[in-house]
Design a protein around this motif. Sequence first.
Motif, PDB file in Angstrom:
ATOM      1  N   GLY A   7      28.638   6.259 102.822  1.00  0.00           N
ATOM      2  CA  GLY A   7      29.325   5.107 103.368  1.00  0.00           C
ATOM      3  C   GLY A   7      30.314   4.446 102.437  1.00  0.00           C
ATOM      4  N   ALA A   8      30.500   4.986 101.227  1.00  0.00           N
ATOM      5  CA  ALA A   8      31.500   4.471 100.298  1.00  0.00           C
ATOM      6  C   ALA A   8      32.300   5.654  99.761  1.00  0.00           C
ATOM      7  CB  ALA A   8      30.844   3.656  99.192  1.00  0.00           C
ATOM      8  N   HIS A   9      33.024   5.456  98.656  1.00  0.00           N
ATOM      9  CA  HIS A   9      33.963   6.480  98.218  1.00  0.00           C
ATOM     10  C   HIS A   9      34.011   6.604  96.702  1.00  0.00           C
ATOM     11  CE1 HIS A   9      35.212   5.211 102.270  1.00  0.00           C
ATOM     12  NE2 HIS A   9      35.383   6.500 102.428  1.00  0.00           N
ATOM     13  N   PRO A  10      32.964   7.180  96.100  1.00  0.00           N
ATOM     14  CA  PRO A  10      33.040   7.437  94.657  1.00  0.00           C
ATOM     15  C   PRO A  10      34.129   8.450  94.360  1.00  0.00           C
ATOM     16  CG  PRO A  10      31.166   8.574  95.634  1.00  0.00           C
ATOM     17  CD  PRO A  10      31.720   7.688  96.699  1.00  0.00           C
ATOM     18  N   LEU A  11      34.710   8.357  93.168  1.00  0.00           N
ATOM     19  CA  LEU A  11      35.724   9.329  92.764  1.00  0.00           C
ATOM     20  C   LEU A  11      35.070  10.672  92.503  1.00  0.00           C
ATOM     21  CD1 LEU A  11      38.130   7.638  90.204  1.00  0.00           C
ATOM     22  CD2 LEU A  11      38.646   8.377  92.530  1.00  0.00           C
ATOM     23  N   VAL A  12      35.671  11.722  93.060  1.00  0.00           N
ATOM     24  CA  VAL A  12      35.166  13.081  92.911  1.00  0.00           C
ATOM     25  C   VAL A  12      36.334  13.994  92.563  1.00  0.00           C
ATOM     26  CG1 VAL A  12      34.034  15.015  94.091  1.00  0.00           C
ATOM     27  CG2 VAL A  12      33.254  12.671  94.516  1.00  0.00           C
ATOM     28  N   ARG A  13      36.082  14.940  91.645  1.00  0.00           N
ATOM     29  CA  ARG A  13      37.094  15.930  91.255  1.00  0.00           C
ATOM     30  C   ARG A  13      36.759  17.262  91.923  1.00  0.00           C
ATOM     31  NH1 ARG A  13      36.630  15.444  85.911  1.00  0.00           N
ATOM     32  NH2 ARG A  13      38.361  13.966  85.738  1.00  0.00           N
ATOM     33  N   PHE A  14      37.794  17.960  92.380  1.00  0.00           N
ATOM     34  CA  PHE A  14      37.623  19.248  93.060  1.00  0.00           C
ATOM     35  C   PHE A  14      38.468  20.290  92.336  1.00  0.00           C
ATOM     36  CE2 PHE A  14      37.222  15.759  96.014  1.00  0.00           C
ATOM     37  CZ  PHE A  14      36.039  16.029  96.676  1.00  0.00           C
ATOM     38  N   ARG A  15      37.787  21.331  91.858  1.00  0.00           N
ATOM     39  CA  ARG A  15      38.469  22.354  91.059  1.00  0.00           C
ATOM     40  C   ARG A  15      37.985  23.735  91.494  1.00  0.00           C
ATOM     41  NH1 ARG A  15      40.331  21.396  85.587  1.00  0.00           N
ATOM     42  NH2 ARG A  15      38.887  19.641  85.425  1.00  0.00           N
ATOM     43  N   LEU A  16      38.888  24.714  91.465  1.00  0.00           N
ATOM     44  CA  LEU A  16      38.504  26.086  91.770  1.00  0.00           C
ATOM     45  C   LEU A  16      37.733  26.680  90.595  1.00  0.00           C
ATOM     46  CD1 LEU A  16      41.704  27.522  93.486  1.00  0.00           C
ATOM     47  CD2 LEU A  16      39.419  27.347  94.522  1.00  0.00           C
ATOM     48  N   GLU A  17      36.549  27.225  90.899  1.00  0.00           N
ATOM     49  CA  GLU A  17      35.741  27.925  89.903  1.00  0.00           C
ATOM     50  C   GLU A  17      35.366  29.277  90.480  1.00  0.00           C
ATOM     51  OE1 GLU A  17      32.388  25.609  88.728  1.00  0.00           O
ATOM     52  OE2 GLU A  17      33.609  23.919  87.998  1.00  0.00           O
TER      53      GLU A  17
END
Length: 400
Positions: free
Chosen positions: A220-230
């Motif tokens: 219900g909220a929006h923490p910062l998240v990183r998305f990277r190709l592995e």
Amino acid sequence: MDDRPAAATAASDRLARGPAGDRLADYARMLRRAGAIADDAGERAFATVPRHRFLTRFRHQRWHEMPCDGPVPEEILDAVYGDNPLAFKIDEDSGQLVSATTRPSLLARILGALELSPGMRVLEIGAGIGYNAALIQAVTGAEVVSLDVQPDVIADAEEALRRCGVDGVVTVVGDGYDGHPARGPYDRILASCGIRGVPPAWVEQLAPGGFVLAPFAHGGAHPLVRFRLERGRLRATGVGPWTDFMLAGGALYQPFLGAHPARFAAGPFPEPTLSRQAVAPMTGEDYGDLWFFLAARSTRVTQAHVGGIDPADGTAALLAEDAASAAVVQSCGAVHATGPDAAALADDLADLCAAWSACGRPAIGDWSAPMTRRPLPDGPLLVPDGWSVPAQRGGRRAAS
């Protein structure tokens, strides 16, 4: 010797001129002392890009009009160069907030989390007032593409960037879901609005070694998240802090089976029928860590209001399957429950809080998840396929 990119140096020196120069320097030092800015490049950006010149009208306690000519009133500078989010767009029919600037301390942490270097090319989804793009450009000295679906937002950002003499930002009207392949690839893609999944187009537009950074829907909220190709697969890693951004529209915020309920979609609920202490009182950062844990363990976690308790102390809620009952844990460590299933929900939420402590109180940055592609009515999204904490990272905080 000045190690800034030449374009950024020229732009920064030009932007720093004016009556608010001392304010800018104090503002940047304040953010660095608070730990929001971590390096010299970030401090220089905040000390040279004039936030007040990106605004023509804003609300902080009341509406303020920015003067076109002459000195800027101290009251306005106090608001702009304090650590304040500023509302600048209200829906005239409903009176609801439509757009607001990001709190500067949070914006500084986002800038740091982008891990920018000179020459990096960045795509920003959600233009806002243009200020964030100008900060990024001041650090990289390279082209920043700022995209927004609302033509009036882009028009206002363009005007603000011209007013401030920022030459390296390209503004584009378009659907953020599609990105902007014409000027890619990008070393970084930043979403400046809450999203529920990563569109495949963004992954395709990343340069080798690049990543997406976004306020990501979780509990219900929006923490910062990183998305990277592995190894050819997109992987999500928690960054923090815990945030609550304006929501993206359209395909970027599609619901899907297994997603958390939307914030405040249920309730408000009546006053609690029972309350009890479940965990020791927490700092704001610890509370965000607990909330991330709760949402990783249960898809019924969201934000909800319960009557008679102060939402400023926290709104992390566990809902019953039928959403007729809710239990909320607050930063003081108390659980408040209401509805037909109040007792059972209070037990479940207290057990989850105890599990967080028993696991060593993992932080947001300890979590990661592989992303899986979901076919959805408005277009596919990549969404998390089970959040987990590596064993070697658990237990780094003392249990309460």
